[in-house]
Design a protein around this motif. Structure first.
Motif, short mmCIF file in Angstrom:
data_model
loop_
_atom_site.label_atom_id
_atom_site.label_comp_id
_atom_site.label_asym_id
_atom_site.label_seq_id
_atom_site.Cartn_x
_atom_site.Cartn_y
_atom_site.Cartn_z
N ALA A 11 -1.62 -13.41 1.09
CA ALA A 11 -2.47 -11.54 1.75
C ALA A 11 -1.57 -10.73 0.57
O ALA A 11 -1.83 -9.97 0.01
N THR A 12 -0.19 -10.78 1.11
CA THR A 12 0.72 -9.64 0.34
C THR A 12 0.67 -9.54 -0.79
O THR A 12 0.66 -9.05 -1.56
N GLU A 13 1.05 -11.13 -1.36
CA GLU A 13 1.26 -11.33 -3.22
C GLU A 13 -0.59 -10.83 -3.66
O GLU A 13 0.24 -9.99 -4.41
N GLN A 14 -1.26 -11.05 -2.81
CA GLN A 14 -2.66 -10.39 -3.03
C GLN A 14 -2.87 -9.34 -3.89
O GLN A 14 -3.06 -8.32 -5.14
N GLU A 29 0.51 -1.33 -0.19
CA GLU A 29 -0.23 -0.59 0.36
C GLU A 29 0.99 1.48 0.10
O GLU A 29 0.41 2.02 -0.67
N ALA A 30 1.38 1.51 0.76
CA ALA A 30 2.80 2.64 0.86
C ALA A 30 3.16 3.23 -0.39
O ALA A 30 3.70 4.03 -0.99
N VAL A 31 3.89 1.73 -0.95
CA VAL A 31 4.04 1.45 -3.02
C VAL A 31 2.96 2.16 -3.74
O VAL A 31 3.98 3.19 -4.33
N LYS A 32 2.40 2.09 -2.92
CA LYS A 32 0.74 2.22 -4.23
C LYS A 32 1.00 3.89 -4.10
O LYS A 32 0.65 5.01 -5.03
N LEU A 33 0.39 4.46 -2.57
CA LEU A 33 0.56 5.66 -1.77
C LEU A 33 1.44 6.46 -2.89
O LEU A 33 1.08 7.65 -3.61
N SER A 34 2.28 6.34 -2.40
CA SER A 34 3.92 6.60 -2.83
C SER A 34 3.85 7.23 -4.55
O SER A 34 4.59 8.36 -5.07
N LEU A 35 3.83 6.03 -4.98
CA LEU A 35 3.57 6.52 -6.86
C LEU A 35 2.04 7.11 -6.93
O LEU A 35 2.46 8.66 -7.79
N SER A 81 4.84 8.11 -12.76
CA SER A 81 5.56 7.41 -12.02
C SER A 81 5.01 6.32 -11.57
O SER A 81 5.91 4.88 -11.48
N GLU A 82 3.16 6.08 -11.95
CA GLU A 82 3.41 4.59 -12.48
C GLU A 82 3.68 3.44 -13.38
O GLU A 82 4.53 2.58 -13.62
N SER A 83 3.88 4.16 -14.70
CA SER A 83 4.41 3.97 -15.76
C SER A 83 5.75 3.83 -15.62
O SER A 83 5.80 2.51 -15.81
N ILE A 84 6.78 4.70 -15.07
CA ILE A 84 8.09 4.64 -14.85
C ILE A 84 7.99 3.13 -13.81
O ILE A 84 8.91 2.16 -14.23
N PHE A 85 7.22 3.08 -12.95
CA PHE A 85 7.64 1.78 -12.02
C PHE A 85 7.20 0.64 -11.91
O PHE A 85 7.64 -0.52 -12.58
N ASN A 106 -2.34 -6.94 -6.82
CA ASN A 106 -3.84 -6.62 -7.83
C ASN A 106 -3.69 -4.25 -7.26
O ASN A 106 -4.06 -4.23 -8.64
N ILE A 107 -2.88 -3.72 -7.13
CA ILE A 107 -2.87 -2.76 -6.79
C ILE A 107 -1.76 -1.87 -7.42
O ILE A 107 -1.29 -0.49 -7.46
N LEU A 108 -0.86 -3.26 -7.82
CA LEU A 108 0.50 -2.79 -8.40
C LEU A 108 0.45 -3.24 -10.33
O LEU A 108 1.29 -3.00 -10.32
#
Length: 274
Positions: free
Chosen positions: A106-109, A74-80, A87-91, A113-115
């Motif tokens: 759960a972490t993998e899912q 979630e932190a990765v998603k929020l930062s982007l 930023s998300e495309s570069i990531f 899903n969000i990244l």
């Protein structure tokens, strides 16, 4: 106070990006095994250092990403999302083929899903210690090269040193960054009182040491220790098991994997052996 036999109270947090099926998976599996199930939202999270994290994510400086909880993803998603356009495309371009090491399904899912990260691996290990061993094994050939780029490890402010010390001992470079802290839910005391006001669950299942700390604090503050003698305490993973022991509670069962089937098996094995 009466105890509702076969009732399970899950002390866990819902993750952003967790599917409806994923959120209900524990209840579905446990209820099919003859248990009734209620979920208590114990935790809330505050994110930090997101700009620094974004800078690291959009530079091609790392050989992989370590995610030990859904909150890290979630932190990765929020930062982007909070960064500049693109930023998300570069990531995605940088990380699409790099290994994403995850603790638990759960972490993998959530990472998928969000990244949109499809190169996830290691989720079957179930805890940080086993994931570190998995990473070492996977990087064995890379370590023989002249230069190995570090792994990026965004984590909690209270993350244990297991990943860091194990990888450093194996001479695998790592860049660790604190990206969130864990706090109790603002409604935890009220929610817990409402649940206990009807009847005590037979099983109280904890998913993290933080959940153990915050729930036991409420119990002590309300002087409900006597009622707790009727409850069977269950841990997800060895670290949470130790947190229960440190809190002076008897652990009736431990699920070695953070998934519904493993928890169901742990509960049923306890019934067989008791």
């Amino acid at each position: 106070m009466s105890v509702a036999r076969s009732k399970v109270l899950l002390c866990k947090a819902k993750a952003q990006g967790e599917s409806a099926e994923g959120e209900k998976s524990y209840a579905t599996v446990l209820e099919s095994a003859g248990f009734s199930c209620t979920q208590l939202s114990v935790l809330r999270f505050e994110f930090s250092n997101l700009e620094e994290l974004r800078v690291l994510l959009v530079q091609n400086l790392h050989s992989g990403l370590i995610l030990t909880s859904p909150r890290s993803a979630e932190a990765v998603k929020l930062s982007l999302e909070q960064g500049e356009a693109g930023s998300e495309s570069i990531f995605s371009n940088i990380w699409k083929n790099l290994p994403i090491y995850c603790v638990g399904a759960a972490t993998e899912q959530v990472a998928r899903n969000i990244l949109g990260l499809q190169s996830c691996c290691g989720s079957e290990t179930g805890n940080a210690e086993e994931l570190a061993k998995f990473i070492i094994n996977e990087m064995q050939s890379a370590r023989n090269n002249a230069e190995v780029r570090p792994l990026l490890y965004p984590c909690s402010a209270i993350a244990r040193d297991t990943i860091t010390t194990t990888l450093e001992a194996a001479r695998i470079p790592l860049q660790k960054l604190t990206v969130y802290k864990t706090l109790p839910s603002k409604t935890l005391e009220t929610d817990l009182s409402d649940i206990f006001g009807h009847s005590l669950p037979e099983y109280l299942v904890f998913f993290s040491p933080s959940a153990v700390r915050y729930v036991t604090n409420v119990i002590k503050r309300n002087r409900q220790e006597k009622s707790m003698e009727e409850i069977k305490f269950v841990a997800i993973g060895p670290v949470t098991e130790q947190a229960l022991v440190d809190a002076g509670l008897k652990v009736s069962a431990t699920s070695r994997q953070p998934d519904p089937v493993a928890l169901s098996n742990a509960l049923r094995n306890m019934l067989v052996t008791s």
